[in-house]
Design a protein around this motif. Structure first.
Motif, PDB file in Angstrom:
ATOM      1  N   GLY A  85      24.741  56.643  53.130  1.00 22.77           N
ATOM      2  CA  GLY A  85      24.754  55.514  52.210  1.00 22.77           C
ATOM      3  C   GLY A  85      25.357  55.879  50.868  1.00 22.77           C
ATOM      4  O   GLY A  85      24.955  56.870  50.252  1.00 22.77           O
ATOM      5  N   SER A  86      26.328  55.085  50.410  1.00 19.63           N
ATOM      6  CA  SER A  86      27.027  55.374  49.158  1.00 19.63           C
ATOM      7  C   SER A  86      26.205  55.034  47.921  1.00 19.63           C
ATOM      8  O   SER A  86      26.522  55.465  46.826  1.00 19.63           O
ATOM      9  N   ARG A  87      25.139  54.214  48.108  1.00 15.52           N
ATOM     10  CA  ARG A  87      24.324  53.730  46.990  1.00 15.52           C
ATOM     11  C   ARG A  87      25.178  52.989  45.965  1.00 15.52           C
ATOM     12  O   ARG A  87      25.036  53.150  44.759  1.00 15.52           O
ATOM     13  N   LEU A  88      26.066  52.154  46.477  1.00 11.82           N
ATOM     14  CA  LEU A  88      26.930  51.299  45.682  1.00 11.82           C
ATOM     15  C   LEU A  88      26.711  49.845  46.106  1.00 11.82           C
ATOM     16  O   LEU A  88      26.220  49.588  47.212  1.00 11.82           O
ATOM     17  N   PRO A  89      27.081  48.872  45.269  1.00 11.25           N
ATOM     18  CA  PRO A  89      26.880  47.457  45.614  1.00 11.25           C
ATOM     19  C   PRO A  89      27.906  46.975  46.647  1.00 11.25           C
ATOM     20  O   PRO A  89      28.825  46.213  46.340  1.00 11.25           O
ATOM     21  N   ILE A  90      27.748  47.429  47.875  1.00 14.45           N
ATOM     22  CA  ILE A  90      28.679  47.108  48.955  1.00 14.45           C
ATOM     23  C   ILE A  90      27.941  46.344  50.045  1.00 14.45           C
ATOM     24  O   ILE A  90      26.899  46.788  50.527  1.00 14.45           O
ATOM     25  N   VAL A  91      28.501  45.204  50.452  1.00 20.06           N
ATOM     26  CA  VAL A  91      27.932  44.413  51.541  1.00 20.06           C
ATOM     27  C   VAL A  91      28.592  44.820  52.852  1.00 20.06           C
ATOM     28  O   VAL A  91      29.821  44.896  52.938  1.00 20.06           O
ATOM     29  N   ILE A 272      35.294  49.444  44.686  1.00 16.43           N
ATOM     30  CA  ILE A 272      34.051  49.078  44.018  1.00 16.43           C
ATOM     31  C   ILE A 272      33.711  50.109  42.950  1.00 16.43           C
ATOM     32  O   ILE A 272      33.124  49.782  41.912  1.00 16.43           O
ATOM     33  N   GLY A 273      34.091  51.367  43.175  1.00 14.80           N
ATOM     34  CA  GLY A 273      33.889  52.384  42.144  1.00 14.80           C
ATOM     35  C   GLY A 273      34.679  52.079  40.888  1.00 14.80           C
ATOM     36  O   GLY A 273      34.185  52.251  39.764  1.00 14.80           O
ATOM     37  N   GLU A 274      35.936  51.615  41.063  1.00 13.41           N
ATOM     38  CA  GLU A 274      36.763  51.236  39.923  1.00 13.41           C
ATOM     39  C   GLU A 274      36.168  50.033  39.197  1.00 13.41           C
ATOM     40  O   GLU A 274      36.132  49.988  37.968  1.00 13.41           O
ATOM     41  N   ILE A 275      35.710  49.048  39.955  1.00 12.73           N
ATOM     42  CA  ILE A 275      35.186  47.820  39.352  1.00 12.73           C
ATOM     43  C   ILE A 275      33.869  48.084  38.628  1.00 12.73           C
ATOM     44  O   ILE A 275      33.645  47.597  37.513  1.00 12.73           O
ATOM     45  N   GLY A 315      35.235  41.427  45.441  1.00 10.57           N
ATOM     46  CA  GLY A 315      35.723  40.445  44.488  1.00 10.57           C
ATOM     47  C   GLY A 315      34.602  39.748  43.746  1.00 10.57           C
ATOM     48  O   GLY A 315      34.732  39.442  42.561  1.00 10.57           O
ATOM     49  N   LEU A 316      33.491  39.486  44.427  1.00  6.63           N
ATOM     50  CA  LEU A 316      32.354  38.832  43.778  1.00  6.63           C
ATOM     51  C   LEU A 316      31.763  39.722  42.691  1.00  6.63           C
ATOM     52  O   LEU A 316      31.380  39.242  41.625  1.00  6.63           O
ATOM     53  N   VAL A 317      31.683  41.022  42.946  1.00  5.03           N
ATOM     54  CA  VAL A 317      31.193  41.962  41.933  1.00  5.03           C
ATOM     55  C   VAL A 317      32.113  41.944  40.724  1.00  5.03           C
ATOM     56  O   VAL A 317      31.662  41.912  39.575  1.00  5.03           O
TER      57      VAL A 317
END
Length: 493
Positions: A85-91, A272-275, A315-317
């Motif tokens: 698990g990356s522990r990032l806001p990924i769906v 997502i890391g960049e965002i 994109g939502l993030v």
């Protein structure tokens, strides 16, 4: 160190993705994510079930299993368990990249070979995750920016199709009433984003979709008839479709697809890391891929298919600024519940495609904008970086502009290149190695952006600039302290 637990503050201080909110807001933000990707989760099971000639009740089980596995995979990806698990806001959701391959197998031999090939390919993916993640060193800004831009641009045609009604074989596909409903939804979201601030602005997508659906109900463009036929509770059934069947050809084809999915997931993790503006190294990418592949391996046991990170939620993030992985984890919990309560899922499935299309234009467009913002940091003097961006973008757009371009090539090759995301990633990485990593033959003064920046220093400098700019221009009704606290995308209240 005492942990901060107030709403709008970071639970573990220092990482935007660890931001915690009150339970009510976590649920709302998470539900917004699920509404965004719901159509993408239920479409693959319906398509594959039809190809396998399953009866409607069995296709419903495929849909339920897909929701359930997507929820568990999202929880595993966001919360993590050890090195998984990356522990990032990924769906996470059922991957569309594997649909064509699974349809090809299912239409000839049924569903069992599909399930068997996924299990074997998933295990291969788990074993390869650690080594696959090491390619992250070949993803500087010129590469990640190109990939992120292609992700958004390649998704936009999906939103256009939704705006037109979603079903290209329907007689009313492209009817002005569909496009009008999508335009109204888009306009509502734009107005809410412009006229409101704080929590209301961040929920613009959800509010716009709710209002758009209500308008569709009033005008007769929504169909919720499936709700009355849906079961209230239905637990996932273990090996309902029989024991998996292992066929060599199917396994080889699915393994190729798995590596395509891993390429796309790697791109989404880096995006997502960049965002979010957080550190993403090869270990974190590997952890994210393990979650992806672990969910993929288990999925066939309950009648589901390969899992993948969903780009539309990236994109939502970017659009909402809600960077909390716990908000996305709440969305994962919603998916699990929907997987256990088909009647609730049927209600959400009733959201008209034009409403999804109106929201999708902003969501997918914001991904493209994030990629452009990343590319703005690249030095283009000398022209070599411009070559990387232009070629990667062109390869990424081939499947969008000319879907039959690779049809005459071997199946294994076309499977890879038919994904705009993977073809853009491959071309960008290879050109980056040729221009940036391989020093022999470089002409003097060529701009290759060879150095891989220290992202911690870069993010720190950017954060200081943002704070200084925000302090000079506080938003209406905000104090300078509140503005400063909102730089990480979270407003302390």
């Amino acid at each position: 160190m005492k942990l901060l637990r107030r709403e709008g503050t970071s639970k573990y201080q220092g990482r935007p993705e660890d931001t915690m909110y009150r339970p009510g807001r976590l649920l709302i933000y998470g539900t917004q994510h699920i509404l965004t990707m719901y159509g993408g989760v239920i479409a693959p099971p319906i398509i594959i079930g039809g190809a396998a000639h399953l009866k409607p009740s069995d296709i419903a089980l495929l849909v339920t299993a897909g929701l359930f596995i997507s929820g568990l995979a999202t929880l595993l990806q966001t919360l993590g368990v050890g090195p998984v698990g990356s522990r990032l806001p990924i769906v996470q959701g059922v991957s569309f990249a594997s649909v064509s391959t699974m349809v090809s197998i299912a239409s000839k031999d049924g569903l069992r070979p599909v399930l068997g090939s996924i299990i074997v390919a998933g295990i291969i993916g788990v074993l390869a995750s650690t080594y696959f993640a090491r390619i992250v060193r070949f993803f500087p800004a010129v590469v990640t920016g190109s990939i992120i831009t292609v992700i958004g641009a390649s998704l936009l045609p999906v939103s256009f199709s939704w705006c037109m009604g979603g079903n290209q074989s329907a007689k009313d596909f492209g009817d002005p009433s569909h496009i009008g409903l999508a335009a109204i939804t888009l306009l509502i979201i734009v107005l809410i984003s412009r006229l409101f601030q704080g929590a209301i602005s961040r929920l613009s997508i959800l509010i716009g979709m709710v209002i758009g659906t209500l308008i569709a109900v009033v005008t007769g463009h929504a169909d919720f008839s499936a709700v009355k036929d849906a079961k209230v509770v239905a637990l996932p059934q273990f090996l309902h479709f029989g024991s998996p069947e292992f066929q060599f050809g199917a396994i080889v084809s699915m393994t190729i697809v798995i590596f395509v999915i891993m390429t796309e997931t790697t791109a989404d993790i880096l995006a997502i890391g960049e965002i979010v503006e957080t550190e993403v190294d090869d270990k974190r990418v590997a952890a994210g891929l393990r979650a992806d592949m672990a969910a993929t391996t288990v999925a066939p046991l309950v009648g589901s298919f390969p899992a993948s990170a969903f780009a539309q939620n990236v994109g939502l993030v970017a659009l909402t600024g809600i960077k909390s992985r716990f908000a996305v984890a709440a969305g994962g919990g919603v998916l699990v519940v929907l997987g256990l309560l088909p009647v609730v899922g049927a209600v959400i499935a009733g959201i008209p495609y034009p409403v999804l299309g109106g929201a999708g234009i902003i969501l997918f467009g914001s991904v493209t904008a994030s990629g452009i913002r990343t590319l703005a940091r690249v030095d283009y003097s000398g022209g070599l970086n411009l070559v990387i961006v232009s070629v990667a973008f062109a390869f990424g757009m081939i499947p969008v502009g000319m879907p039959t371009f690779w049809d005459k090539f071997p199946d294994w090759f076309s499977v890879i290149m038919d994904s705009g995301i993977s073809s853009a990633a491959i071309s960008a990485v290879l050109l980056n190695i040729f221009f940036n990593e391989w020093k022999w033959g470089n002409k003097p003064g060529a701009s290759v952006f060879a150095e891989r920046e220290n992202r911690v220093d870069e993010l720190g400098e950017r954060l200081e600039d943002d704070i200084a700019a925000s302090e000079r221009r506080p938003r209406r009704g905000q104090s300078k302290d509140t503005v400063t606290a909102s730089v990480d995308g979270v407003t302390a209240e």
